[in-house]
Every structure is written in structure tokens, then in C-alpha cells.
Write a protein that holds these residues in place. Structure first.
Motif, short mmCIF file in Angstrom:
data_model
loop_
_atom_site.label_atom_id
_atom_site.label_comp_id
_atom_site.label_asym_id
_atom_site.label_seq_id
_atom_site.Cartn_x
_atom_site.Cartn_y
_atom_site.Cartn_z
N THR A 106 -1.88 -2.55 1.02
CA THR A 106 -1.18 -1.73 0.03
C THR A 106 -1.99 -1.81 -1.26
N SER A 107 -2.62 -0.72 -1.61
CA SER A 107 -3.36 -0.67 -2.86
C SER A 107 -3.19 0.71 -3.46
N ARG A 108 -3.56 0.85 -4.70
CA ARG A 108 -3.41 2.15 -5.34
C ARG A 108 -4.40 3.17 -4.80
N PHE A 109 -5.42 2.71 -4.06
CA PHE A 109 -6.40 3.61 -3.46
C PHE A 109 -6.00 4.02 -2.05
N GLY A 110 -4.93 3.46 -1.51
CA GLY A 110 -4.49 3.80 -0.16
C GLY A 110 -4.77 2.67 0.81
N MET A 111 -4.44 2.92 2.08
CA MET A 111 -4.61 1.89 3.10
C MET A 111 -6.05 1.77 3.57
N ARG A 112 -6.76 2.87 3.68
CA ARG A 112 -8.07 2.88 4.33
C ARG A 112 -9.25 2.80 3.36
N LYS A 113 -9.15 3.41 2.19
CA LYS A 113 -10.30 3.50 1.29
C LYS A 113 -10.89 2.15 0.92
N PRO A 114 -10.11 1.12 0.59
CA PRO A 114 -10.73 -0.17 0.27
C PRO A 114 -11.54 -0.73 1.44
#
Length: 147
Positions: A106-114
Motif C-alpha cells: 500500500t503506497s501512494r504510487f499504487g501496488m505495482r509501481k514501487p
């Protein structure tokens, strides 16, 4: 056009008809099964097999050529099977592990982008630490001469 409905308290309540109430919708009700088109069911496995053949065939040929360059003819088959087997074992363990981590991210960039960015950085770092097999130092950077 008016529709007469029974609401329980007041029988015979007249409600104006709306376009959505008189036409049928192509969207299925929540929880109802959706019929998958036959072309999709037949075409998807064929497309998937074609994709994997296009990706894996060149990789396996190049792997066999590289193994034949650095081994003797007597050990060639064993070395190729060892490299392919260890790679498959690592993929068997790593894919579900990192897939689970990615699903729970869970990040502000989404699930996959990191994971895409992190994997790209690790992959480029690993790529830069490999060179021609016989002369490769511990970390070879593009543009420098291997010693």
C-alpha cells in the motif's frame, strides 16, 4: 408513461417511468455468473503459449551457447541442466513470494509501481556487475575496460 407500484403503505402510488426502468441492461446483477466468450477461452491459452515460445526459445538457445563456451563437451549437458534447474527453482520460490508482497503493498504510487521501479534498479545493478565470463571482475561498469 407512468408505472403503478405497490409500496406497502400506499397502494397504487404512481411513479413516472424512466428509460432505465423500461429497458433491460446488459450489465449482469452483482454475484451472478458471467459467461466467458468461447473465442476468449480458446484464444487466450494459444496466445499465451505463443508468447512463451517467442520469449523462451531465444533465451534457451543463448543459454546453451553460453554454457557451451565456458564448459567442456563432457560437462556441457550437466552444466546446462544445473543452470536451468537452479533458475527454475529460484523462480518457483521467488514469484509467489514477491507476488504476495506486491499484492499487499500500500503506497501512494499504487501496488505495482514501487516493485517495478525497485526491480528495474536491482536488475540494472545486477546487469552492470556482469561482464564476459572469463574476464569479469566483481563489478564491471559499462564503459570501463574489464581487467
Amino acid at each position: 408513461m407512468a408505472v403503478t407500484t405497490n409500496t406497502g403503505d400506499s397502494a397504487g402510488l404512481t411513479v413516472p417511468a424512466t428509460p432505465s426502468s423500461t429497458t433491460t441492461s446488459s450489465v449482469p446483477a452483482p454475484g451472478s455468473p458471467v459467461k466467458t466468450p468461447r473465442a476468449y477461452v480458446i484464444g487466450m491459452p494459444i496466445a499465451s503459449a505463443g508468447l512463451w515460445m517467442a520469449v523462451l526459445a531465444p533465451a534457451l538457445v543463448v543459454l546453451a551457447i553460453k554454457v557451451s563456451e565456458i564448459t567442456t563437451p563432457e560437462t556441457r549437458a550437466g552444466a546446462l541442466s544445473l543452470v536451468a534447474g537452479v533458475g527454475a527453482l529460484i523462480a518457483l520460490l521467488a514469484n509467489p513470494f514477491f507476488g504476495r508482497l506486491s499484492d499487499r503493498t500500500t503506497s501512494r504510487f499504487g501496488m505495482r509501481k514501487p516493485w517495478i521501479v525497485g526491480g528495474s534498479i536491482v536488475g540494472m545493478g545486477r546487469w552492470s556487475c556482469s561482464g564476459p565470463p572469463p574476464t569479469s571482475p566483481a563489478c564491471w561498469w559499462p564503459g570501463s575496460s574489464p581487467s
